[in-house]
Scaffold this active site. Sequence first.
Site, PDB file in Angstrom:
ATOM      1  N   SER A 100      30.345   1.223  51.000  1.00 46.34           N
ATOM      2  CA  SER A 100      29.486   1.780  50.089  1.00 46.34           C
ATOM      3  C   SER A 100      28.347   0.719  49.749  1.00 46.34           C
ATOM      4  O   SER A 100      28.482  -0.528  50.270  1.00 46.34           O
ATOM      5  CB  SER A 100      30.339   1.592  48.780  1.00 46.34           C
ATOM      6  N   ASP A 159      49.790  11.550  54.036  1.00 46.77           N
ATOM      7  CA  ASP A 159      49.642  10.475  53.132  1.00 46.77           C
ATOM      8  C   ASP A 159      49.156   9.480  54.057  1.00 46.77           C
ATOM      9  O   ASP A 159      49.762   8.571  54.777  1.00 46.77           O
ATOM     10  CB  ASP A 159      50.951  10.119  52.480  1.00 46.77           C
ATOM     11  N   TYR A 185      37.139  -1.622  43.690  1.00 44.40           N
ATOM     12  CA  TYR A 185      36.475  -0.981  44.727  1.00 44.40           C
ATOM     13  C   TYR A 185      35.329  -1.765  45.392  1.00 44.40           C
ATOM     14  O   TYR A 185      35.288  -1.513  46.743  1.00 44.40           O
ATOM     15  CB  TYR A 185      35.668   0.090  43.810  1.00 44.40           C
ATOM     16  N   THR A 198      34.256  14.912  42.596  1.00 40.28           N
ATOM     17  CA  THR A 198      34.989  13.721  42.207  1.00 40.28           C
ATOM     18  C   THR A 198      34.036  12.538  41.704  1.00 40.28           C
ATOM     19  O   THR A 198      34.279  12.171  40.400  1.00 40.28           O
ATOM     20  CB  THR A 198      35.680  12.962  43.573  1.00 40.28           C
ATOM     21  N   VAL A 205      27.230   9.673  45.652  1.00 42.70           N
ATOM     22  CA  VAL A 205      26.777  10.793  46.075  1.00 42.70           C
ATOM     23  C   VAL A 205      27.286  11.926  45.178  1.00 42.70           C
ATOM     24  O   VAL A 205      28.230  11.813  44.453  1.00 42.70           O
ATOM     25  CB  VAL A 205      27.607  10.989  47.523  1.00 42.70           C
ATOM     26  N   PRO A 221      26.815   4.759  52.029  1.00 45.50           N
ATOM     27  CA  PRO A 221      25.935   5.651  51.228  1.00 45.50           C
ATOM     28  C   PRO A 221      25.700   5.127  49.726  1.00 45.50           C
ATOM     29  O   PRO A 221      26.206   4.157  49.212  1.00 45.50           O
ATOM     30  CB  PRO A 221      26.798   6.794  51.120  1.00 45.50           C
ATOM     31  N   ASN A 229      37.196   8.522  55.876  1.00 43.13           N
ATOM     32  CA  ASN A 229      36.260   8.892  54.935  1.00 43.13           C
ATOM     33  C   ASN A 229      36.950   8.827  53.705  1.00 43.13           C
ATOM     34  O   ASN A 229      36.497   8.624  52.450  1.00 43.13           O
ATOM     35  CB  ASN A 229      35.540  10.303  55.007  1.00 43.13           C
TER      36      ASN A 229
END
Length: 252
Positions: free
Chosen positions: A146, A67, A159, A196, A192, A189, A94
């Site tokens: 991101s 975790d 986010y 998910t 993608v 990125p 990641n």
Amino acid sequence: MSDRINERRHEGRTAVITGAAAGIGRAYALRLAAEGAAVAVLDRADGTAVVKEIADAGGRAIAVQADLTDPASVVAAQGEIAEQFGPVDVLVNNAGIYPNQPFDTMTFEDWRAVFTLNVDALFHTAKAFTPGMRERGWGRIVNMTSNSIGLVIPGFAHYVASKMGVIGFTRGLATDLADAGITVNAIAPSLVRTATAEAGPAEFFDAVPQLQAIHRVQVPEDLTGMLSFLVSDDAAFVTGQTLYVDGGLVRS
């Protein structure tokens, strides 16, 4: 992908990749293993399928479940990896979540859930794995941010804020660890295609590629070349940077 692999580029290195049981992390694990690294697939989920893929291709890998939001769990994982593979040279942060949720319905608990994994976990893994890198005078850390920080889509306030935090942490950590021979960079990125991501709004896959210079949906393998470069000796003078690998959506 075989024609793009730099054979044995990472021979003798050990890499830890979080969130590597699927998606982008899986692609990263396969690429670094193909180039000679011993890879620890560190995930809350079971990563044995990825380990089998790597072993079947002649590589070395182990699956470690943890975790990442729990410091004690991360420390235990570090000990398990050290016992099986020895010192860690490469850390790839990641793992992350990206729920789509309007701010009006967002609670503080929702906000914290995103930050706990997307930002706090990077602190825990860096604390666990950088001491060994410092001792040896060499290390590579790559954090996933991101391109949404450059083109914000409604419903992702928590986010986007967390991914800006990743960039700030990347810059600060790069500064603090440079004297130890450790570089720290971030990859940004576009949207993608992963299992998910495909669970989210389908219209994103129609709209986002049209905003890119390259009008196709990004796949995990589009990111692996940049990762391989950043964790290699070739990138020894690259640190504190955010590299956009997003088909030219953010053109800065």
